[in-house]
Scaffold this active site. Sequence first.
Site, PDB file in Angstrom:
ATOM      1  CB  CYS A 272      39.609 -13.433 -22.624  1.00 37.99           C
ATOM      2  SG  CYS A 272      40.950 -14.390 -23.345  1.00 37.99           S
TER       3      CYS A 272
ATOM      4  CD  GLU B 229      39.912 -21.672 -21.911  1.00 37.29           C
ATOM      5  OE1 GLU B 229      40.199 -20.664 -21.241  1.00 37.29           O
ATOM      6  OE2 GLU B 229      40.508 -22.755 -21.777  1.00 37.29           O
TER       7      GLU B 229
ATOM      8  CD  GLU C 125      35.591  -9.738 -20.510  1.00 42.18           C
ATOM      9  OE1 GLU C 125      34.470 -10.235 -20.685  1.00 42.18           O
ATOM     10  OE2 GLU C 125      36.647 -10.307 -20.814  1.00 42.18           O
TER      11      GLU C 125
ATOM     12  CE  LYS D  19      27.170 -19.415 -32.761  1.00 44.13           C
ATOM     13  NZ  LYS D  19      27.468 -18.156 -33.469  1.00 44.13           N
TER      14      LYS D  19
HETATM   15  P1  NAD Z   1      29.612 -14.166 -26.525  1.00 44.66           P
HETATM   16  O1  NAD Z   1      29.503 -14.985 -25.321  1.00 44.66           O
HETATM   17  O2  NAD Z   1      28.615 -13.102 -26.777  1.00 44.66           O
HETATM   18  O3  NAD Z   1      29.576 -15.075 -27.836  1.00 44.66           O
HETATM   19  C1  NAD Z   1      30.481 -16.160 -28.045  1.00 44.66           C
HETATM   20  C2  NAD Z   1      29.858 -17.138 -29.000  1.00 44.66           C
HETATM   21  O4  NAD Z   1      28.728 -17.738 -28.367  1.00 44.66           O
HETATM   22  C3  NAD Z   1      29.340 -16.525 -30.301  1.00 44.66           C
HETATM   23  O5  NAD Z   1      29.599 -17.431 -31.357  1.00 44.66           O
HETATM   24  C4  NAD Z   1      27.846 -16.419 -30.043  1.00 44.66           C
HETATM   25  O6  NAD Z   1      27.064 -16.412 -31.219  1.00 44.66           O
HETATM   26  C5  NAD Z   1      27.601 -17.677 -29.224  1.00 44.66           C
HETATM   27  N1  NAD Z   1      26.397 -17.665 -28.397  1.00 44.66           N
HETATM   28  C6  NAD Z   1      25.784 -16.607 -27.811  1.00 44.66           C
HETATM   29  N2  NAD Z   1      24.690 -17.023 -27.130  1.00 44.66           N
HETATM   30  C7  NAD Z   1      24.626 -18.368 -27.270  1.00 44.66           C
HETATM   31  C8  NAD Z   1      23.738 -19.369 -26.787  1.00 44.66           C
HETATM   32  N3  NAD Z   1      22.704 -19.070 -26.016  1.00 44.66           N
HETATM   33  N4  NAD Z   1      23.975 -20.646 -27.111  1.00 44.66           N
HETATM   34  C9  NAD Z   1      25.034 -20.974 -27.874  1.00 44.66           C
HETATM   35  N5  NAD Z   1      25.907 -20.076 -28.379  1.00 44.66           N
HETATM   36  C10 NAD Z   1      25.709 -18.788 -28.074  1.00 44.66           C
HETATM   37  O7  NAD Z   1      31.082 -13.609 -26.506  1.00 44.66           O
HETATM   38  P2  NAD Z   1      31.725 -12.603 -27.511  1.00 44.66           P
HETATM   39  O8  NAD Z   1      31.139 -11.259 -27.235  1.00 44.66           O
HETATM   40  O9  NAD Z   1      31.665 -13.166 -28.904  1.00 44.66           O
HETATM   41  O10 NAD Z   1      33.267 -12.648 -27.059  1.00 44.66           O
HETATM   42  C11 NAD Z   1      33.764 -11.863 -26.059  1.00 44.66           C
HETATM   43  C12 NAD Z   1      33.854 -12.626 -24.759  1.00 44.66           C
HETATM   44  O11 NAD Z   1      34.625 -13.790 -24.926  1.00 44.66           O
HETATM   45  C13 NAD Z   1      34.547 -11.830 -23.676  1.00 44.66           C
HETATM   46  O12 NAD Z   1      33.863 -11.973 -22.463  1.00 44.66           O
HETATM   47  C14 NAD Z   1      35.915 -12.492 -23.583  1.00 44.66           C
HETATM   48  O13 NAD Z   1      36.560 -12.336 -22.350  1.00 44.66           O
HETATM   49  C15 NAD Z   1      35.584 -13.895 -23.880  1.00 44.66           C
HETATM   50  N6  NAD Z   1      36.780 -14.613 -24.345  1.00 44.66           N
HETATM   51  C16 NAD Z   1      37.377 -15.533 -23.522  1.00 44.66           C
HETATM   52  C17 NAD Z   1      38.554 -16.177 -23.923  1.00 44.66           C
HETATM   53  C18 NAD Z   1      39.275 -17.177 -23.032  1.00 44.66           C
HETATM   54  O14 NAD Z   1      40.128 -17.899 -23.536  1.00 44.66           O
HETATM   55  N7  NAD Z   1      38.991 -17.229 -21.742  1.00 44.66           N
HETATM   56  C19 NAD Z   1      39.107 -15.866 -25.170  1.00 44.66           C
HETATM   57  C20 NAD Z   1      38.474 -14.918 -25.959  1.00 44.66           C
HETATM   58  C21 NAD Z   1      37.304 -14.305 -25.548  1.00 44.66           C
END
Ligand code: NAD
Length: 501
Positions: free
Chosen positions: A295, A261, A394, A186
């Site tokens: 990230c 992650e 962040e 997803k």
């Molecule tokens: P997010 O957590 O809002 O969303 C990530 C994914 O999770 C999306 O596909 C979203 O639709 C899904 N999601 C949201 N709520 C959910 C739920 N309740 N159940 C299941 N799935 C759900 O993150 P984002 O805004 O898309 O991405 C940015 C974040 O990701 C930042 O905090 C960044 O640091 C982090 N990130 C971490 C890494 C790493 O390797 N550590 C890499 C890239 C991004």
Amino acid sequence: MSVSLSRSFPLNQHVTSIIDGESVVAKREGFDIEVVNPTDEQVISRLREADDTEVDAAVRSARLAFDQGPWPRMDINARKDILYSIRDHLRKNAEELAYLECLNTGLPLRSVQVHVDRMARNFEFFAEVASNVHGETYTQTAGYLTYITREPKGVAGCIAPWNAPLALASMRVATCIPWGNTCVLKPSEYTPLSMRRMVEIFHEAGLPPGVVNLVNGRGAVTGQALVSHPDIDMIGFTGGTTTGRAIAATAGRNLKPVALELGGKSANIIFESADIERALDGALAGIFSNNGQQCLAGSRILVQRGIADEFIERFVARAKNIRLGDPMLADTEIGPLAFRAHLERVLSFVEVARRDGAKLLTGGARANDQSHGWFMQPTAVLAPHNDAQVCQEEIFGPFATFLIFDTLDEAIQIANASKFGLVTYVWSDDLHTVMRCSRDIRAGTVWVNTPLMRELRAPFGGYKESGIGRDGPQASLEFFTELKSTIIPIDAVKMHRYGAA
Ligand code: NAD
């Protein structure tokens, strides 16, 4: 270089799920999400959200492919051939994938081209790792042979964010399927275009149906249906810390393992003993590459007092000079932020910084020379202390926060005073300084005199609220496989004969 591909937008078909190797036809009724080009704010497509029933169909397809399909039972060379074919097909379609990613995320095409190459390599690398898995045997107990085998764990729910979909979603899938697992992916509802094409390409490359299924939709609907599905065996998640916490809670209730992650607020420490020119280039790349939406951004820049004024002045001069614009153009350094709500959130930290008592050094507003698009000026503030909200939260945009320190101990203390622990950047030519930082900073990766170097052979992941688990050969093997002990006597063993006369 700009790409030669052209398509007419909006795309006349909905972006839908891919289940069992087939594109799902959008039903007459359903919830639609607009897919928008952040550069000109035009709607370029529509996504038809997968509801519970559709997620269930995707999980059942993955389950069947795991329980009865060829993928987990295939000779490793045959599986490897398919994974190498995925690599080749991704490369063959690199231009289209990069175009779709750039169009939908606003990431500069230059960066996306690197991501596409990385994505292809992820499959090649983990195919090789999986083909070298071996077990153990124990013969110490007289008369017995015990051997340990690794088996694929089952069906994974893989969830990816919007900030670099190709690089990050491919990592989720490439660390999961080579062992023989199947999955449901997803991606983020904001950036489905390249993801859909990527999964189509997997099938064009010969991946059996059901091994990778794709569902699209909001986190609270499609994502939640996936992570709470009883037939999922594990969850691999890349995204924000708040979402990671919610997913881990659901997974915990269902006793499913999670690899997370998550976010970061990484220290980028510039010591007086650094090569200042390189540190300056590294600090700018650390916060402004990928439009600041990464990230592993070096978003807290700690500068030692003796060089602070000059370093900050030069950083600001360079930041003012950064070329904002159409991400498709070769000389663009920063494109738009990915969506409107995100731009508004990042901008809101300018006021937060002011309330914190931070000094605005440059930027701090929407870029006004762009008539359309969610562009933000490269921004930097000088924070009064590390407890300021702009040092602790962040922000996830082109927003650098400076802090000034005096001693090595103080730098290490500030670096560690964070709920996150993803990466740290250290700039110094003094061996003792480097070794102390490497030993004492609590982060999953320490980059010394280099920014953003990803070594696939090394584990990647975060301490503290930056995650649980690691991506990497050993860590992914442990997360995505089960261990089985088989115990066999060499001669017939003497047993007590219950009930015998
Ligand atoms: P997010 O957590 O809002 O969303 C990530 C994914 O999770 C999306 O596909 C979203 O639709 C899904 N999601 C949201 N709520 C959910 C739920 N309740 N159940 C299941 N799935 C759900 O993150 P984002 O805004 O898309 O991405 C940015 C974040 O990701 C930042 O905090 C960044 O640091 C982090 N990130 C971490 C890494 C790493 O390797 N550590 C890499 C890239 C991004």
